[in-house]
Design a protein around this motif. Sequence first.
Motif, PDB file in Angstrom:
ATOM      1  N   HIS A 186      -4.700 -63.608 139.230  1.00 53.99           N
ATOM      2  CA  HIS A 186      -3.163 -62.899 139.001  1.00 53.99           C
ATOM      3  C   HIS A 186      -2.168 -63.990 139.423  1.00 53.99           C
ATOM      4  CE1 HIS A 186      -0.031 -60.101 139.042  1.00 53.99           C
ATOM      5  NE2 HIS A 186      -0.783 -59.392 138.434  1.00 53.99           N
ATOM      6  N   SER A 221      -2.599 -55.023 149.329  1.00 60.20           N
ATOM      7  CA  SER A 221      -1.551 -54.427 149.643  1.00 60.20           C
ATOM      8  C   SER A 221      -0.492 -54.274 148.636  1.00 60.20           C
ATOM      9  CB  SER A 221      -1.309 -55.009 150.987  1.00 60.20           C
ATOM     10  OG  SER A 221      -0.872 -56.265 151.044  1.00 60.20           O
ATOM     11  N   ALA A 222      -0.596 -55.553 147.634  1.00 59.56           N
ATOM     12  CA  ALA A 222       0.553 -55.486 146.670  1.00 59.56           C
ATOM     13  C   ALA A 222       0.019 -54.672 145.481  1.00 59.56           C
ATOM     14  CB  ALA A 222       0.514 -57.015 146.367  1.00 59.56           C
ATOM     15  N   GLY A 223      -1.130 -54.225 145.513  1.00 58.99           N
ATOM     16  CA  GLY A 223      -1.642 -53.660 144.158  1.00 58.99           C
ATOM     17  C   GLY A 223      -1.927 -54.213 143.165  1.00 58.99           C
ATOM     18  N   ILE A 224      -2.519 -55.438 143.242  1.00 60.49           N
ATOM     19  CA  ILE A 224      -2.837 -56.316 142.223  1.00 60.49           C
ATOM     20  C   ILE A 224      -3.858 -55.483 141.396  1.00 60.49           C
ATOM     21  CG2 ILE A 224      -4.041 -58.466 141.385  1.00 60.49           C
ATOM     22  CD1 ILE A 224      -1.993 -59.717 143.666  1.00 60.49           C
ATOM     23  N   PRO A 225      -3.832 -55.414 140.146  1.00 60.54           N
ATOM     24  CA  PRO A 225      -4.851 -54.624 139.703  1.00 60.54           C
ATOM     25  C   PRO A 225      -5.916 -55.418 139.066  1.00 60.54           C
ATOM     26  CG  PRO A 225      -2.983 -55.040 137.973  1.00 60.54           C
ATOM     27  CD  PRO A 225      -2.655 -55.633 139.298  1.00 60.54           C
ATOM     28  N   MET A 260       1.705 -46.319 143.132  1.00 63.74           N
ATOM     29  CA  MET A 260       2.203 -47.037 144.469  1.00 63.74           C
ATOM     30  C   MET A 260       3.703 -47.256 144.231  1.00 63.74           C
ATOM     31  SD  MET A 260      -0.439 -50.384 145.072  1.00 63.74           S
ATOM     32  CE  MET A 260       0.666 -51.307 146.557  1.00 63.74           C
ATOM     33  N   TYR A 298       6.873 -49.360 144.877  1.00 67.29           N
ATOM     34  CA  TYR A 298       7.436 -50.698 145.237  1.00 67.29           C
ATOM     35  C   TYR A 298       9.195 -50.738 145.343  1.00 67.29           C
ATOM     36  CZ  TYR A 298       2.853 -52.247 143.683  1.00 67.29           C
ATOM     37  OH  TYR A 298       1.689 -52.467 143.411  1.00 67.29           O
ATOM     38  N   ASN A 355       0.564 -50.032 139.503  1.00 66.47           N
ATOM     39  CA  ASN A 355       0.011 -51.110 140.159  1.00 66.47           C
ATOM     40  C   ASN A 355       1.054 -52.234 140.050  1.00 66.47           C
ATOM     41  OD1 ASN A 355      -0.367 -52.190 137.686  1.00 66.47           O
ATOM     42  ND2 ASN A 355      -2.602 -51.191 137.785  1.00 66.47           N
ATOM     43  N   LEU A 356       0.850 -53.358 140.576  1.00 63.10           N
ATOM     44  CA  LEU A 356       1.756 -54.526 140.546  1.00 63.10           C
ATOM     45  C   LEU A 356       2.116 -55.093 139.101  1.00 63.10           C
ATOM     46  CD1 LEU A 356       3.418 -56.667 142.226  1.00 63.10           C
ATOM     47  CD2 LEU A 356       1.388 -58.230 141.937  1.00 63.10           C
ATOM     48  N   ASP A 357       1.147 -54.778 138.368  1.00 63.49           N
ATOM     49  CA  ASP A 357       1.515 -55.250 136.851  1.00 63.49           C
ATOM     50  C   ASP A 357       2.625 -54.097 136.357  1.00 63.49           C
ATOM     51  OD1 ASP A 357       0.010 -57.225 136.842  1.00 63.49           O
ATOM     52  OD2 ASP A 357      -1.806 -56.608 135.473  1.00 63.49           O
ATOM     53  N   ILE A 408       5.702 -55.288 137.560  1.00 61.71           N
ATOM     54  CA  ILE A 408       6.469 -56.726 137.112  1.00 61.71           C
ATOM     55  C   ILE A 408       6.926 -56.222 135.517  1.00 61.71           C
ATOM     56  CG2 ILE A 408       5.444 -58.770 135.885  1.00 61.71           C
ATOM     57  CD1 ILE A 408       3.523 -59.066 138.212  1.00 61.71           C
ATOM     58  N   PRO A 468       5.791 -54.186 147.925  1.00 55.87           N
ATOM     59  CA  PRO A 468       5.146 -52.858 147.896  1.00 55.87           C
ATOM     60  C   PRO A 468       5.848 -52.190 149.108  1.00 55.87           C
ATOM     61  CG  PRO A 468       3.610 -54.590 148.288  1.00 55.87           C
ATOM     62  CD  PRO A 468       4.743 -55.278 148.074  1.00 55.87           C
TER      63      PRO A 468
END
Lengths: 411, 119
Positions: free
Chosen positions: A114, A162-166, B1, B3, B88-90, B93, B111
């Motif tokens: 990622h 913690s960053a929620g990387i999927p 989540m 952010y 999620n992060l995606d 983004i 986050p």
Amino acid sequence: MSVNAIDVAFRAEWSQLVATLVRDLGDLALAEDVAQEAFVAASQRWHQDGIPRRPGAWLLTTARRKAIDKIRRDRRFEDRLPILAAQLDDVDDPADGPRQLADDQLALIFGCCHPALDVDAQVALTLRYIGGLSTAQIGRAFLVPEPTMAKRLVRAKRKIRSAGIPFAVPEGQVLDERIEAVCGVIYAIFTEGHASTDGVALMRGGLCDEALWLAETLASLVPDNGDVRGLTALCLLTDSRRAARTDEAGQPVLLADQDRSLWDRDKMDRGFRHLFASQTATARGAYQLRASLAAVHATAPTYEETEWAAIVRIYDTILASGPNPIVALNRAAAVVERDGPEAGLSEIDRSNVDGALDHYHYFHSARAEVLSRLERLDAAHAAYDKAIETCDNDAERTWLQERQALLSDAR
Amino acid sequence: MKYALLLYSDESKNPDYTTAEGAAEMEKWFLFSQELVEAGSMMAGEALSEVETATTIRVRDGKTITADGPFAETKESLGGFYIIDVENLDGAIEWALKIPNVGYGSVEIRPVMEFSDAP
């Protein structure tokens, strides 16, 4: 049961097991823990009972059981319990079918690569979870102490959580960008193994093997991507020359002097297959172009019979997308062979735009070689001095010093 | 989540919202916010006044230290934020890429820390 056979099973099953568990559990660190415990259990049980008919299914069931035990003790992943329990009774769950297995593995690759992670972390995660290397092995390959590498992995896993990387296969136009990032990680692993810039050993072959395995795996998962096919072809065709690239003393051997019977025909054939497959893709990407260069060399029976005109043409195509002094230098080296040293020398000098290559030892060694062919021995000697001064690879420096000494004998 | 999308830009490069082009640019912000609301992902969002209006406060040895200006003088300064709720992060983004200033400033995705209710 031999330890070796268990290692082979480990190699074959590890990334798939981690990938499935990451989907089950939604957490990489937990998946890793239970996968590892399953392998420990396997190495004890299989030793007595032999390897089961379906080692993957055995490992998965064992790991899921361990996960249930863990979650009962630590309620953090409580919501996963019913799913896990249901899966235990049914290892032929359609959710474990071949398509799902491939998707899980891809999802794991995209999570590890990622772009929100530092590139060093992407490389380490990929080698650990897809490649199945231990932290100590990765540390050794990158000349980093094991605790440093362990810290890098822990930090990366913390960021993922913690960053929620999927761990998911991205959709739409993002997919191509993300595949590009994965290719970048695999190529970084390959080049690190192929020629370390600061190490004592010129090649750390283990990393090349890893990169090849990763590239071929990725190509089997996304067969229609031209970049992936091009990358796989490039790595295979380049690596097919591995045995010929160094002599017994570990010194580099120039392409011109390589014993071509040492080239690995099987790797070459595999490389060609990927290169042909990549041609159906629309864009001719950088990996494909470089793989085409390697292919021209691979098909030449001798150095002299190389189709230098074709090489120069491919470099022209690469340079059409933007100036690049290193590519221009490589092109110039091909011009030396096509048109002779006099014409080649001026091409080499022209490649050093604004002194961009002043600190690049290959620039000086290429000049030195051509100058010595032109019998301008003093100038060649001075060029070797600069090459030696700017070279930071021990094996190559020794080789340059030897070339320079030969020159002194002739003077 | 959840952010926070923290919007940074060089104020001298921000659009002049008093002109016609600026108004068109402003429209993009409204549309973006509206899209976030319609997707059910909007938790909060505000634009901040120029960095020259900032006041920074510290207490050291029991004494209040008040300073004119931001916490740190940087080329790009914080100009606004959104708090969004996505998978999620995606997902974060994807929204960040639609923010009007992503082309001339930058969007930092952080986050929001979750505290569990359990003791």
